[in-house]
Design an enzyme around this catalytic site. Sequence first.
Site, PDB file in Angstrom:
ATOM      1  N   ASP A   1      17.290   3.180  -7.230  1.00 37.10           N
ATOM      2  CA  ASP A   1      16.481   3.420  -6.038  1.00 37.10           C
ATOM      3  C   ASP A   1      17.127   4.547  -5.244  1.00 37.10           C
ATOM      4  OD1 ASP A   1      14.598   1.367  -6.506  1.00 37.10           O
ATOM      5  OD2 ASP A   1      15.884  -0.126  -5.573  1.00 37.10           O
TER       6      ASP A   1
ATOM      7  N   ASP B   1       8.201   2.276  -7.579  1.00 30.42           N
ATOM      8  CA  ASP B   1       7.813   1.357  -6.509  1.00 30.42           C
ATOM      9  C   ASP B   1       6.643   1.923  -5.700  1.00 30.42           C
ATOM     10  OD1 ASP B   1       9.970  -0.284  -7.251  1.00 30.42           O
ATOM     11  OD2 ASP B   1      11.315   0.668  -5.808  1.00 30.42           O
TER      12      ASP B   1
END
Length: 158
Positions: free
Chosen positions: A118, A136
């Site tokens: 991330d 995401d």
Amino acid sequence: MKKKYYITISLIVAIAILIIDQVTKRIIATTMNIGDSYEVIPNFLNITSHRNNGAAWGILSGKMGFFYIITIVILIVLVLFYIKEAKYNLFMQVAISLLFAGALGNFIDRLVNGEVVDFVDTNIFGYDFPIFNVADSSLTIGVLFIIIALLKDANSKE
């Protein structure tokens, strides 16, 4: 005559998202140490190298077997939903392609690295939002598009 399936568009969307997702994650993983952060827009957007071995917000951390199984099931369900429920509906097919690419992008990370990379670190109206990635974002936009398509379909049947 309307096309039943917009396979080319669906594939272009899914492949483009998957490539962007994997390339950006690779860049972050190879050029930044975990925890490194670069400010892009003051008080709003940072690029921060982070790893997540759970789902959103780190829930179910370390449950890789569960994620492998559930992701495979979700990918199969998305293909079936595309075939059975998205006929003649380009918007719905793009939504499903976004969901598929997002799920597959994070699945590849879990399979190859045992964790998801991330890096998009935002602060929205003073809330330090959890760090996320392109996959995401694709999942979130895909869900929003599905909701819009279902609401539009429900309204057109009234």
